[in-house]
Design a protein around this motif. Structure first.
Motif, PDB file in Angstrom:
ATOM      1  N   ARG A  40       0.703  -1.470  -9.606  1.00  0.00           N
ATOM      2  CA  ARG A  40      -0.665  -1.809 -10.007  1.00  0.00           C
ATOM      3  C   ARG A  40      -1.112  -0.967 -11.193  1.00  0.00           C
ATOM      4  O   ARG A  40      -1.849  -1.445 -12.056  1.00  0.00           O
ATOM      5  CB  ARG A  40      -1.621  -1.655  -8.825  1.00  0.00           C
ATOM      6  CG  ARG A  40      -1.576  -2.893  -7.917  1.00  0.00           C
ATOM      7  CD  ARG A  40      -2.515  -2.779  -6.754  1.00  0.00           C
ATOM      8  NE  ARG A  40      -2.019  -1.788  -5.816  1.00  0.00           N
ATOM      9  CZ  ARG A  40      -2.751  -0.842  -5.257  1.00  0.00           C
ATOM     10  NH1 ARG A  40      -4.036  -0.753  -5.534  1.00  0.00           N
ATOM     11  NH2 ARG A  40      -2.220   0.008  -4.425  1.00  0.00           N
ATOM     12  N   LYS A  84     -10.023 -10.591  -4.214  1.00  0.00           N
ATOM     13  CA  LYS A  84     -11.216  -9.744  -4.259  1.00  0.00           C
ATOM     14  C   LYS A  84     -11.889  -9.904  -5.606  1.00  0.00           C
ATOM     15  O   LYS A  84     -11.215  -9.905  -6.635  1.00  0.00           O
ATOM     16  CB  LYS A  84     -10.823  -8.272  -4.108  1.00  0.00           C
ATOM     17  CG  LYS A  84     -10.336  -7.908  -2.745  1.00  0.00           C
ATOM     18  CD  LYS A  84     -10.204  -6.394  -2.683  1.00  0.00           C
ATOM     19  CE  LYS A  84      -8.913  -6.010  -2.011  1.00  0.00           C
ATOM     20  NZ  LYS A  84      -8.583  -4.617  -2.099  1.00  0.00           N
ATOM     21  N   LYS A  85     -13.202  -9.985  -5.581  1.00  0.00           N
ATOM     22  CA  LYS A  85     -13.925 -10.126  -6.837  1.00  0.00           C
ATOM     23  C   LYS A  85     -13.630  -8.936  -7.750  1.00  0.00           C
ATOM     24  O   LYS A  85     -13.455  -9.076  -8.938  1.00  0.00           O
ATOM     25  CB  LYS A  85     -15.421 -10.217  -6.546  1.00  0.00           C
ATOM     26  CG  LYS A  85     -16.179 -10.961  -7.610  1.00  0.00           C
ATOM     27  CD  LYS A  85     -17.563 -11.406  -7.212  1.00  0.00           C
ATOM     28  CE  LYS A  85     -18.538 -10.294  -6.947  1.00  0.00           C
ATOM     29  NZ  LYS A  85     -18.859 -10.078  -5.535  1.00  0.00           N
ATOM     30  N   GLU A  86     -13.541  -7.757  -7.150  1.00  0.00           N
ATOM     31  CA  GLU A  86     -13.352  -6.535  -7.939  1.00  0.00           C
ATOM     32  C   GLU A  86     -11.994  -6.515  -8.625  1.00  0.00           C
ATOM     33  O   GLU A  86     -11.792  -5.796  -9.576  1.00  0.00           O
ATOM     34  CB  GLU A  86     -13.464  -5.296  -7.045  1.00  0.00           C
ATOM     35  CG  GLU A  86     -14.821  -5.082  -6.405  1.00  0.00           C
ATOM     36  CD  GLU A  86     -15.014  -5.929  -5.156  1.00  0.00           C
ATOM     37  OE1 GLU A  86     -14.120  -6.740  -4.833  1.00  0.00           O
ATOM     38  OE2 GLU A  86     -16.069  -5.791  -4.522  1.00  0.00           O
ATOM     39  N   GLU A  87     -11.070  -7.283  -8.094  1.00  0.00           N
ATOM     40  CA  GLU A  87      -9.738  -7.261  -8.689  1.00  0.00           C
ATOM     41  C   GLU A  87      -9.444  -8.560  -9.416  1.00  0.00           C
ATOM     42  O   GLU A  87      -8.299  -8.884  -9.687  1.00  0.00           O
ATOM     43  CB  GLU A  87      -8.674  -6.993  -7.619  1.00  0.00           C
ATOM     44  CG  GLU A  87      -8.668  -5.545  -7.182  1.00  0.00           C
ATOM     45  CD  GLU A  87      -7.373  -5.131  -6.518  1.00  0.00           C
ATOM     46  OE1 GLU A  87      -6.319  -5.681  -6.876  1.00  0.00           O
ATOM     47  OE2 GLU A  87      -7.439  -4.268  -5.647  1.00  0.00           O
ATOM     48  N   LEU A  88     -10.504  -9.308  -9.677  1.00  0.00           N
ATOM     49  CA  LEU A  88     -10.348 -10.579 -10.366  1.00  0.00           C
ATOM     50  C   LEU A  88      -9.522 -10.397 -11.631  1.00  0.00           C
ATOM     51  O   LEU A  88      -9.853  -9.627 -12.514  1.00  0.00           O
ATOM     52  CB  LEU A  88     -11.730 -11.118 -10.733  1.00  0.00           C
ATOM     53  CG  LEU A  88     -11.769 -12.437 -11.481  1.00  0.00           C
ATOM     54  CD1 LEU A  88     -11.155 -13.532 -10.636  1.00  0.00           C
ATOM     55  CD2 LEU A  88     -13.190 -12.790 -11.825  1.00  0.00           C
ATOM     56  N   LEU A  89      -8.443 -11.116 -11.700  1.00  0.00           N
ATOM     57  CA  LEU A  89      -7.541 -10.912 -12.831  1.00  0.00           C
ATOM     58  C   LEU A  89      -7.704 -11.962 -13.904  1.00  0.00           C
ATOM     59  O   LEU A  89      -7.197 -11.847 -14.988  1.00  0.00           O
ATOM     60  CB  LEU A  89      -6.101 -10.922 -12.342  1.00  0.00           C
ATOM     61  CG  LEU A  89      -5.710  -9.630 -11.649  1.00  0.00           C
ATOM     62  CD1 LEU A  89      -4.601  -9.868 -10.680  1.00  0.00           C
ATOM     63  CD2 LEU A  89      -5.328  -8.607 -12.683  1.00  0.00           C
ATOM     64  N   ASP A 110       0.817  -1.208   0.000  1.00  0.00           N
ATOM     65  CA  ASP A 110       0.000   0.000   0.000  1.00  0.00           C
ATOM     66  C   ASP A 110       0.861   1.274   0.000  1.00  0.00           C
ATOM     67  O   ASP A 110       0.420   2.327   0.406  1.00  0.00           O
ATOM     68  CB  ASP A 110      -0.997   0.000   1.160  1.00  0.00           C
ATOM     69  CG  ASP A 110      -0.351  -0.413   2.462  1.00  0.00           C
ATOM     70  OD1 ASP A 110      -0.946  -1.194   3.198  1.00  0.00           O
ATOM     71  OD2 ASP A 110       0.789   0.046   2.731  1.00  0.00           O
ATOM     72  N   GLU A 114      -2.520  -2.190 -14.892  1.00  0.00           N
ATOM     73  CA  GLU A 114      -3.773  -1.764 -15.498  1.00  0.00           C
ATOM     74  C   GLU A 114      -3.589  -1.186 -16.889  1.00  0.00           C
ATOM     75  O   GLU A 114      -4.355  -1.503 -17.785  1.00  0.00           O
ATOM     76  CB  GLU A 114      -4.464  -0.738 -14.603  1.00  0.00           C
ATOM     77  CG  GLU A 114      -4.933  -1.310 -13.279  1.00  0.00           C
ATOM     78  CD  GLU A 114      -5.853  -2.493 -13.468  1.00  0.00           C
ATOM     79  OE1 GLU A 114      -6.861  -2.342 -14.158  1.00  0.00           O
ATOM     80  OE2 GLU A 114      -5.556  -3.580 -12.924  1.00  0.00           O
TER      81      GLU A 114
END
Ligand SMILES: Nc1ncnc2c1ncn2[C@@H]1O[C@H](COP(=O)(O)OP(=O)(O)OP(=O)(O)O)[C@@H](O)[C@H]1O
Ligand SMILES: [Mg+2]
Lengths: 354, 256
Positions: A216, A345-350, A208, A220
């Motif tokens: 990160r 995390k679902k939101e960061e599913l790669l 973090d 992206e």
């Protein structure tokens, strides 16, 4: 809300892990502790390697399919710098560095190998990088095999474990005697989990931070990273070095667990196991691979016993087939149930597995 | 060349047999708000790619602040103070809106591995100042309520806003905007336009590619028209509006 979600994922992972350990006891009424020690040693070493891979893929989006070579560079450089015996004749080298100095150089060499491999490869688009890393890892392995005068070639390296075992504290011996453990494996196991602990602390610190955030962003969209005035290539190289260094450490541990080192350890299958562990545990997480690794090794080590329970009269070869079938089914089942891995995390599913 | 911030000389780029950009001479002065217009495929985006280093020209020269940047890497050009946005919005999807801004606003020293490992107090201070600045910009652009959402959860228009926010957080000297109004509702377009005007008033040099001709006419100080890669007109809005070449190639017969 997010913290509630995290704790749910954590509890779920702990539950699945505890259940798989319970399965080991169930399937091995006698001798469970010894099997568990073996399992946790491998789980620790592979888990550590997967944590390194996650820096590459989970954080930075680098498709590295040559992870085994980073483990290999770490292992070979460390062992060769210490007193050891190598080759057909078992040529003994009595001089060398003490364990910790060699270890640090070995980790450094793995990181440097990451840099060297990355320099030409990292400008490639993701899928090309995957191909280059597979090839580079195989070239490394074949080179090590052919450089017999240094690396022992196919005959490998032996007589090096004492370099590390001489630091084994007494309590491990006492404790191992009571449980019927091999004290030297117990020492490797402890070292692996201490390494995981330290690595996780380090990565938590970095993840973090502004540096972790930059990785990160590279994952992206590299073009947008460049447009913001950031050197995406350098960020990727740094990520490659960090993950490779962690893999190097895990390679050293693997060598000490085996007691002798051969090039066949670093075949592509090793890389694919590490990938499976990372995906099971959760891509992009820090501690996910630890759970992924334990569960993976329970599956690997217990499926033959399960297969035996299912097909009592089968012979060894038939059992092996059933075993790999079961491995596949179990991993598939886990991925359908939790596509982003245990801790992901679902939101960061790669991985768009759906 | 004295007060020309950006100058382009004989800049050529082809794709196969197709001439995408072929510009003899073009320069932009400090503080100017210029729009680049032209039909689809005229080479506007390619022109941006060439001057921001994302593509290299077949021949010709681009200079920024008197320095030849024809083969300079994009991130170095951005560090020289020229920041661009993309026609196809590029946000960091699986990062939150605020993280998008913090990453973009943070200077490279602050991002360094060593500083991040040591977690120096100076970094903490820098980050908290940056956060304040990011919040300010998000509120100005009406995306403050989305700060903690993942960027991929934003609508297309909101993504445009985020990209704009990201490109101004570092206070660039030159801003290249590729269709900042595309897919944005009229009310929001108004807001973006007034933001662009405001930025221009603070002295930032702005090049904007935009198809919304009304908006272009309203805010531009100068309009450059490209067609099939070449410059066909260059002037103030009123000249462009009545230029027969431009009417023929781009605007169409305006008889209403
Ligand atoms: N990477 C590429 N490969 C091949 N041709 C390309 C490439 N990029 C652009 N072109 C071609 O170059 C020409 C100019 O494209 P460009 O994207 O610069 O147009 P534009 O003026 O931005 O158009 P629009 O208004 O539709 O965005 C087009 O004919 C396009 O097909
Ligand atoms: Mg365009």
């Amino acid at each position: 809300m997010t913290s509630a979600k995290i704790s749910f994922r954590l509890i779920f992972s702990l539950f699945v892990t505890a259940f798989s350990i319970y399965l080991v006891f169930l399937l091995n009424p006698d001798g469970a502790p010894r099997i568990l020690l073996n399992l946790f040693t491998f789980a620790g070493i592979y888990g550590l390697s997967a944590i390194g891979l996650n820096v590459h893929f989970g954080w930075t989006g680098l498709l590295n399919f040559g992870h085994a070579s980073f483990m290999g560079v770490g292992a070979y450089v460390t062992l060769l710098l210490m007193p050891h015996a190598a080759g057909r004749e078992g040529e003994v080298t009595t001089t060398g560095l003490p364990f910790f100095a060699a270890l640090i150089l070995g980790i450094g060499a793995a990181a440097l190998f990451g840099l060297l491999l990355g320099l030409p490869a990292i400008r490639l688009r993701g899928d090309y990088l995957a191909i280059v890393t597979i090839a580079a890892a195989e070239i490394f392995r074949l080179l090590v095999r052919d450089l017999e005068s240094i690396t022992g070639g196919v005959y490998g390296i032996i007589n090096y474990t004492e370099n590390f075992q001489k630091y084994r504290p007494l309590f491990i011996d006492n404790f191992s005697e009571n449980l019927g453990f091999s004290p030297s494996q117990a020492w490797v196991c402890l070292a692996a989990w201490v390494s995981i602990f330290i690595t996780v602390l380090l990565l938590k610190r970095l993840s973090d931070s502004p540096w972790g955030r930059a990785l990160r962003a590279v994952r992206e969209d590299e073009d947008a990273v460049r447009a913001m005035g950031k050197n995406a290539v350098w960020l990727k190289l740094q990520s490659f070095m960090l993950g490779a260094g962690i893999a190097g450490l895990s390679g050293v541990l693997l060598a000490f667990n085996y007691g002798s080192l051969e090039t066949t350890v670093f075949i592509p299958l090793l890389t694919f196991y590490v990938w499976a562990i990372m995906i099971l545990g959760g891509v992009g997480t820090i501690t996910g691979p630890i759970f992924g690794s334990i569960i993976f090794w329970v599956i690997i080590s217990e499926t033959d016993r399960l297969a035996y329970l299912l097909f009592e009269n089968a012979n060894g070869q038939q059992l092996a087939g059933v075993r790999f079938l079961l491995v596949g089914v179990l991993i598939m089942f886990l991925m359908i149930f939790r596509p982003s891995g245990l801790l992901g995390k679902k939101e960061e599913l790669l991985l768009d597995v759906k | 060349m004295s007060n020309n911030l950006i100058s382009v000389n004989n800049l050529k780029k082809s794709f196969g047999g197709l001439k995408a950009v072929d510009v003899q001479e073009l320069s932009f002065k400090k503080g100017e708000l210029t729009s680049i217009i032209g039909p689809n495929g005229a080479g506007k985006t390619t022109f941006f790619d060439l001057i921001s280093g994302f593509q290299s020209a077949d021949s010709g020269e681009v200079s920024l602040k008197g320095k030849n940047i024809s083969s300079t890497q994009p991130y170095k050009i951005a560090r020289m103070g020229m920041v661009r946005t993309f026609q196809l919005t590029k946000v960091f999807d699986r990062m939150t809106v605020i993280e998008n801004l913090l990453f973009s606003g943070s200077n490279i020293n602050n991002d360094s591995f060593l500083k991040s490992f040591l977690k120096l107090n100076s970094q903490k201070l820098y980050e908290s100042n940056l956060k304040e600045k990011a919040n300010q910009i998000m509120n100005d652009l009406n995306i403050g309520h989305m700060a903690d959402s993942y960027a991929r959860e934003l609508s297309g228009g909101q993504k445009k806003l985020l990209e704009l926010a990201r490109s101004i957080i570092n206070e660039p000297e030159i801003l290249l905007l590729d269709e900042p109004l595309a897919g944005v509702n009229p009310k929001l377009a108004e807001d973006i336009l007034s933001l662009i005007t405001k930025l221009s008033d603070t002295g930032i040099t702005i090049l904007m590619v935009e198809h919304n001709i009304e908006a272009v006419m309203k805010i531009s100080e100068r309009i450059v028209v490209l067609a099939e890669g070449s410059l066909i007109a260059d002037g103030v809005p009123n000249e462009i509006r009545t230029d027969t070449n431009v009417i023929e190639a781009y605007l169409g017969k305006a008889d209403e």
